[in-house]
Scaffold this active site. Structure first.
Site, short mmCIF file in Angstrom:
data_model
loop_
_atom_site.label_atom_id
_atom_site.label_comp_id
_atom_site.label_asym_id
_atom_site.label_seq_id
_atom_site.Cartn_x
_atom_site.Cartn_y
_atom_site.Cartn_z
NE ARG A 16 -3.82 -2.29 2.48
CZ ARG A 16 -3.58 -1.43 3.45
NH1 ARG A 16 -3.19 -1.86 4.64
NH2 ARG A 16 -3.71 -0.14 3.25
CE LYS A 72 16.86 -11.12 17.84
NZ LYS A 72 15.98 -11.54 18.94
CB SER A 85 10.36 8.98 11.23
OG SER A 85 10.96 9.91 10.36
CB SER A 124 -0.88 0.00 1.25
OG SER A 124 -1.70 1.15 1.31
N1 LIG Z 1 0.52 9.03 4.60
C1 LIG Z 1 0.92 10.02 5.37
O1 LIG Z 1 0.38 11.14 5.34
C2 LIG Z 1 2.08 9.80 6.34
C3 LIG Z 1 2.59 10.92 7.02
C4 LIG Z 1 3.67 10.75 7.86
C5 LIG Z 1 4.23 9.49 8.04
N2 LIG Z 1 3.70 8.42 7.39
C6 LIG Z 1 4.33 7.12 7.58
O2 LIG Z 1 4.77 6.62 6.33
C7 LIG Z 1 4.71 5.19 6.33
C8 LIG Z 1 3.94 4.68 5.13
O3 LIG Z 1 2.61 5.16 5.23
P1 LIG Z 1 1.51 4.92 4.10
O4 LIG Z 1 0.69 6.15 4.10
O5 LIG Z 1 2.16 4.41 2.85
O6 LIG Z 1 0.66 3.74 4.82
P2 LIG Z 1 -0.38 2.67 4.22
O7 LIG Z 1 -0.83 3.05 2.86
O8 LIG Z 1 -1.42 2.48 5.28
O9 LIG Z 1 0.49 1.34 4.13
C9 LIG Z 1 0.94 0.69 5.29
C10 LIG Z 1 1.48 -0.67 4.90
O10 LIG Z 1 2.02 -1.31 6.07
C11 LIG Z 1 1.51 -2.64 6.15
N3 LIG Z 1 1.51 -3.02 7.56
C12 LIG Z 1 0.86 -2.41 8.59
N4 LIG Z 1 1.11 -3.06 9.73
C13 LIG Z 1 1.92 -4.10 9.42
C14 LIG Z 1 2.50 -5.14 10.18
N5 LIG Z 1 2.29 -5.28 11.50
N6 LIG Z 1 3.29 -6.05 9.54
C15 LIG Z 1 3.50 -5.96 8.21
N7 LIG Z 1 2.98 -4.97 7.44
C16 LIG Z 1 2.19 -4.07 8.04
C17 LIG Z 1 0.12 -2.53 5.51
O11 LIG Z 1 -0.41 -3.77 5.06
P3 LIG Z 1 -1.36 -4.67 6.03
O12 LIG Z 1 -2.33 -3.73 6.68
O13 LIG Z 1 -1.99 -5.66 5.12
O14 LIG Z 1 -0.45 -5.30 7.02
C18 LIG Z 1 0.44 -1.62 4.33
O15 LIG Z 1 1.06 -2.37 3.30
C19 LIG Z 1 4.11 4.80 7.67
O16 LIG Z 1 5.15 4.47 8.57
C20 LIG Z 1 3.40 6.05 8.14
O17 LIG Z 1 3.28 6.13 9.54
C21 LIG Z 1 2.63 8.55 6.56
#
Ligand SMILES: NC(=O)c1ccc[n+]([C@@H]2O[C@H](COP(=O)([O-])OP(=O)(O)OC[C@H]3O[C@@H](n4cnc5c(N)ncnc54)[C@H](OP(=O)(O)O)[C@@H]3O)[C@@H](O)[C@H]2O)c1
Length: 244
Positions: free
Chosen positions: A43, A121, A137, A17
């Site tokens: 997904r 790790k 982050s 995602s």
């Molecule tokens: N989008 C923003 O505005 C924003 C702003 C600041 C920081 N960030 C950070 O940027 C990063 C990417 O965000 P995004 O917006 O691309 O998020 P996203 O579209 O929600 O994607 C998150 C991904 O992480 C996977 N995931 C979640 N928990 C997991 C687990 N325990 N084990 C394995 N996979 C896991 C999800 O798949 P499943 O749910 O199927 O596991 C999904 O593939 C994140 O760290 C977020 O906190 C985002």
């Protein structure tokens, strides 16, 4: 040593995602092998469809907060040139502190602090010379908002983890990219129906005049991954949000 013209194998935890998916797409388009990881097989299957089932693409379902699953993941996928994690599970955590359920806080901390510890790790021993680990982050560490205390804390924690691991795991390079607000599916969990209004209001405030796109972050992660002189660094890709 891995180089731009070599076919590399890159693991993207969170590659089903948002930013991780965009990164996987860019890397596959450059001819690299990419393994994407997420918890939900559905997904992952949708992501593979979106990535056109490109040659070199693999998908593995694993929960990065589970040490057994992370161990099994790294035992099954062979050697790697780079590891990236964009994984986060922030559902339900944007509430006032007085309403914060500790189980929710722990799940979120697990997804963005414990999971990177486990990935580093068990993943570091699988990295080739010149390899790197890049975590994500986020702006909440610098511009915390009410209801965002746990998210601010996890983003700050992952940056401190990066500094420590850059020293401990050297010569493996360890860095973080800190995104600002980026239009990805995470916003469905963060803002629900208020997503579009929230993103538009932020776009109007930002020096760049728009919200981030997943590919903005993917490009930065790839640059950090490739720069052999960069370690223990946080790269901000936030449209100037720290300044407004
Ligand atoms: N989008 C923003 O505005 C924003 C702003 C600041 C920081 N960030 C950070 O940027 C990063 C990417 O965000 P995004 O917006 O691309 O998020 P996203 O579209 O929600 O994607 C998150 C991904 O992480 C996977 N995931 C979640 N928990 C997991 C687990 N325990 N084990 C394995 N996979 C896991 C999800 O798949 P499943 O749910 O199927 O596991 C999904 O593939 C994140 O760290 C977020 O906190 C985002």
């Amino acid at each position: 040593m891995p180089g731009e013209n070599t076919r590399e194998h890159i693991l993207v935890v969170g590659g089903s995602s948002g930013m991780g998916l965009a990164l996987a797409g860019n890397l596959l388009a450059s001819g690299h092998a990419v393994t994407i990881v997420g918890r939900s097989p559905e997904r992952l299957a949708r992501a593979c469809d979106m990535l056109g089932h490109a040659p070199g693409l693999e998908a593995v379902a694993a929960d990065a907060t589970s040490e057994d699953e992370v161990e099994r993941l790294f035992a099954s996928i062979g050697d790697l040139h780079h590891i990236v994690s964009t994984a986060a599970d922030v559902g339900g955590v944007y509430v006032p502190l007085s309403e914060m359920a500790v189980a929710t806080a722990r799940r979120v901390i697990d997804s963005k602090v414990v999971a990177p510890v486990l990935v580093a790790k068990h993943g570091a021993p699988r990295l080739a010379a010149g390899g790197s680990i890049t975590f994500t982050s986020g702006i909440a560490a610098y511009r915390p908002a009410p209801k965002g205390s746990v998210v601010a804390a996890i983003n700050g924690a992952i940056e401190s983890l990066v500094y420590a691991l850059a020293v401990e795991l050297a010569p493996i390079r360890v860095n973080a990219v800190s995104p600002g607000w980026v239009d990805t599916p995470i916003w469905d969990a963060v803002a629900g129906e208020g997503k579009d209004a929230a993103l538009q209001a932020m776009a109007a405030r930002l020096p760049v005049g728009r919200i981030g796109r997943p590919v903005d972050i993917a490009q930065a992660i790839e640059a950090v991954m490739r720069n052999g002189f960069m370690s223990g660094t946080v790269v901000h890709v936030d449209g100037g949000q720290r300044l407004v």
